[in-house]
Design a protein around this motif. Structure first.
Motif, PDB file in Angstrom:
ATOM      1  N   ARG A 157      36.619  38.515  40.436  1.00 56.46           N
ATOM      2  CA  ARG A 157      36.577  37.102  40.059  1.00 56.46           C
ATOM      3  C   ARG A 157      36.262  36.912  38.582  1.00 56.46           C
ATOM      4  O   ARG A 157      36.493  35.856  38.028  1.00 56.46           O
ATOM      5  N   ASP A 187      46.886  33.774  40.453  1.00 58.13           N
ATOM      6  CA  ASP A 187      45.897  33.543  41.513  1.00 58.13           C
ATOM      7  C   ASP A 187      46.568  33.430  42.875  1.00 58.13           C
ATOM      8  O   ASP A 187      46.083  33.992  43.873  1.00 58.13           O
ATOM      9  N   LYS A 239      45.963  35.903  46.049  1.00 62.35           N
ATOM     10  CA  LYS A 239      45.494  35.474  47.371  1.00 62.35           C
ATOM     11  C   LYS A 239      46.377  36.028  48.477  1.00 62.35           C
ATOM     12  O   LYS A 239      45.913  36.282  49.586  1.00 62.35           O
ATOM     13  N   HIS A 255      47.538  31.272  34.960  1.00 60.75           N
ATOM     14  CA  HIS A 255      46.639  31.845  35.954  1.00 60.75           C
ATOM     15  C   HIS A 255      46.871  31.321  37.356  1.00 60.75           C
ATOM     16  O   HIS A 255      46.516  31.996  38.321  1.00 60.75           O
ATOM     17  N   SER A 256      47.468  30.144  37.474  1.00 62.93           N
ATOM     18  CA  SER A 256      47.721  29.633  38.820  1.00 62.93           C
ATOM     19  C   SER A 256      48.722  30.525  39.560  1.00 62.93           C
ATOM     20  O   SER A 256      48.602  30.782  40.759  1.00 62.93           O
TER      21      SER A 256
END
Lengths: 222, 465
Positions: free
Chosen positions: B218, B162, B166, B158-159
């Motif tokens: 989110r 994410d 962004k 998920h990093s």
């Protein structure tokens, strides 16, 4: 000398006149005298030509043969029969009606196509085809299809003076008061014989006149 | 942790049209505002771009094939893709017009992790002719946003997602144009900046559309998805790029549809007995042809043979622009055992042979024969469907002819009577209609089945053979 003969025979260059192999596997026709004339009976596969008028007993001649042919569970196909087949007669002859397929073709071309498909499918034992004209190439094609599917095609047509077709057996049928008068025109692996009368009185008493009945007074309809 | 995959198909309608024969033609799909919305690789190579106006595109590429955008067709293609992918992935929700949500997290155990799942899914997608982009993320909206940017990574990390999220510009989000414009004026041009702001402050300044979108992005709000259910039948439509006048030419696109049918039948371990083929004709009524197979088939080659035989007999009244293949019912496949000691000569079974004959000669040209328990000869022989097993209803009567004439013919010749009479009376004992049957032989030696009516008239009813 005998060594040379043996060698030639082994290479299949020598032909013995007395050891003729049967050209086809024969299936009994149901009557001993006819079996004797045909050297065993009707061919189990390939083309059989019957030159006959309609309604003189040609189907009765074939019924025992057809019954044996499709007793293995394979189909019997009638292609463009001259009128509607009657269930009673076929059933009485021992033919399983659920294994019978009737095809009514609109044109001769369609009938030939259907015959070829049935013959080479391998699931038909015998195919009966009522067709007037058949060309040499078409007959050859049907013969190949019949060999491929191990089926027999009975071709019923009027007597004609056309070319002889490549068939396993060709018979000419003529009406007779006691049955049928047959003459073998052509038989693969044999010689054509003289005409003979097949007596059908014992099997089909209603459809024969006894020999001495001619003198008795007869009713005439009309 | 939830994991969603989004599949984005940028040119669904365009890809569904193109088949191998027309690879060289540039094709583009145009919407009602005359701007290009989908195009194929050939068109892109000639410089045509998405959102380009029709006039510019036509100037760049003189042989560009233009097709109007059809929302229903696009949706039908999307649903068929979803049905096909259902075979490998359980929960699929269509996102019209061009996307699919797949809930991956529940499937990972089945495929022993993400690698196994990826292999199965990609193998399935490879069979389809459609181009696609994909991405995974923790929420459906996040996955969609990344897939539209062609992120093209199937990962549970998920990093990574994410960080990509962004960086993504606002134009790839689900936000309406006016909201995007407002945010742009505030200097917020990426999702990262928007997500950095607190939700409470955004709620004060913007309406609830933004808050609800961000909540679902989110994963704070519940996002309801309509998962599809598998449909029992098969229905595919194929639009042809050019009109077809000749039945023989139809077999090429038809075989494509039949291949798809075979794939589905193989997966379901089923076969079908009946196809319905609809030919959409230009300026004429839709032609509907039904093709049957008594044994049931799943192989495309066998169906194609049956279809070709059937099509040969039909004539096209008008050029065809579209084909639809429909199967309403699948049947379970049954193993056919063969005799070990008497191997079959051909590779065609009796039922297949009957289907073949019916396809070419017509359904009514092939029939069986059955014996009915009726005393009138014209009712005693039934003509049922071929190869129907029937219980023996009655004992067969002797002295019945081999052939019955369809209509009795008046007798016009001299007959020698051999047997008779046998009196038959129609139902209800109508004595006036009784018939006395005789067996007789005419001068040509033909054996006839005749009857005499109560009015002493003679008719020929059958032929002994």
């Amino acid at each position: 000398m005998s060594a040379l003969l043996e060698q030639l025979a082994r290479r299949q260059l020598l032909w013995h006149g007395n050891s003729q192999q049967a050209a086809y596997q024969a299936v009994s026709s149901g009557s001993p005298e006819l079996d004797q004339q045909l050297a065993g009976g009707f061919p189990a596969s390939g083309l059989i030509e019957l030159q006959t008028q309609l309604g003189i007993g040609e189907l009765r001649l074939l019924l025992p043969y057809l019954q044996q042919q499709h007793s293995s569970g394979r189909l019997l196909v009638l292609i463009s029969p001259p009128a509607m087949p009657c269930a009673d007669m076929l059933c009485a002859a021992g033919i399983t009606l659920s294994q019978l397929v009737i095809v009514t073709a609109k044109t001769g071309k369609e009938a030939l196509w259907a015959a070829e498909q049935c013959l080479q499918s391998g699931c038909c034992a015998s195919v009966l085809l009522w067709q007037a004209g058949l060309k040499l190439a078409q007959a050859r094609r049907l013969q190949l299809a019949a060999e491929q599917g191990a089926a027999s095609l009975v071709l019923l047509r009027r007597p004609s003076a056309g070319l002889s077709l490549p068939v396993n057996l060709s018979l000419e049928l003529k009406p007779h008061r006691q049955g049928l008068q047959l003459s073998v025109h052509k038989r693969k692996g044999g010689w054509p014989g003289s005409a003979f009368v097949l007596d059908m009185q014992s099997r089909w008493p209603a459809l024969c006149f006894t020999a001495d009945a001619a003198e008795l007074p007869q009713r005439k309809a009309g | 942790m939830a994991l969603y995959l989004y599949l984005h198909f940028p040119a669904l309608q365009c890809d569904s049209l193109t088949d191998s024969g027309q690879q060289s033609l540039p094709v583009a799909v145009v919407d009602a505002q005359h701007s290009i919305v989908q195009l194929n690789a050939q068109a892109a190579a000639q410089g045509v771009q998405l959102q380009m106006s029709l006039a510019t595109a036509a100037a760049l590429c003189h042989n560009l094939q233009l097709i109007p955008y059809q929302r229903e067709q696009q949706q039908a293609v999307l649903l068929s893709v979803a049905q096909q992918l259902y075979q490998v992935s359980g929960e699929i929700a269509p996102d019209p017009p061009a996307g699919l949500y797949l809930r991956v997290c529940n499937m990972l155990q089945l495929y022993h992790g993400l690698d196994g799942y990826r292999n199965a899914l990609m193998a399935e997608l490879k069979r389809l002719p459609y181009r696609y982009a994909y991405a995974t993320a923790a929420t459906p909206f996040a996955a969609k946003c990344l897939a539209r940017q062609q992120f093209n990574q199937l990962t549970a990390d998920h990093s990574l997602t994410d960080a990509a999220l962004k960086r993504s510009p606002l134009s790839f989000t689900e936000l309406e144009a006016d909201l995007q414009q407002q945010l742009q004026r505030l200097g917020i041009d990426t999702l990262g900046r928007l997500l950095a702001l607190s939700a409470a402050e955004l709620a004060r300044r913007f309406d609830n559309r933004l808050v609800s979108y961000l909540g679902r992005l989110r994963g704070e709000f519940f996002h309801a998805l309509n998962y599809i259910r598998p449909e029992p039948g098969f229905s595919r439509y194929l639009e042809l790029l050019y009109d077809i006048h000749d039945m023989a030419v139809l077999s090429a696109p038809l075989s494509k549809l039949l291949q798809q049918l075979q794939q589905q039948l193989e997966r379901n371990n089923a076969l079908c007995h009946q196809l319905t083929l609809r030919l959409y004709c230009r300026d004429s009524d839709t032609q509907c042809i039904s093709i049957g197979s008594a044994q049931g088939e799943y192989r495309a080659a066998n169906w194609l043979k049956l279809c070709q035989l059937q099509l040969e007999t039909n004539r096209l009244q008008a050029p065809v622009y579209g084909l639809q293949l429909e199967v309403t019912q699948f049947a379970p496949q049954q193993a056919q055992s063969e005799d070990l000691f008497q191997p079959q000569q051909g590779n065609v079974s009796a039922l297949q042979l009957v289907s073949l004959l019916q396809a070419r000669l017509g359904r009514e040209a092939v029939s069986g024969l059955s014996l009915q328990n009726r005393h009138l000869p014209e009712q005693a022989s039934g003509r049922p469907l071929p190869l129907l097993q029937s219980q023996p209803g009655a004992a067969a009567l002797l002295q019945r002819p081999a052939f019955l004439l369809p209509q009795p013919v008046a007798l016009r010749e001299t007959i020698e009577i051999s047997r008779g009479p046998e009196r038959l009376c129609p139902d209800g004992w109508q004595l006036a209609a009784q018939r006395d049957y005789f067996i007789g032989r005419n001068k040509q030696g033909q054996w006839l089945w005749l009857y005499r009516t109560a009015q002493q008239q003679w008719f020929v009813h059958g032929l002994f053979s």
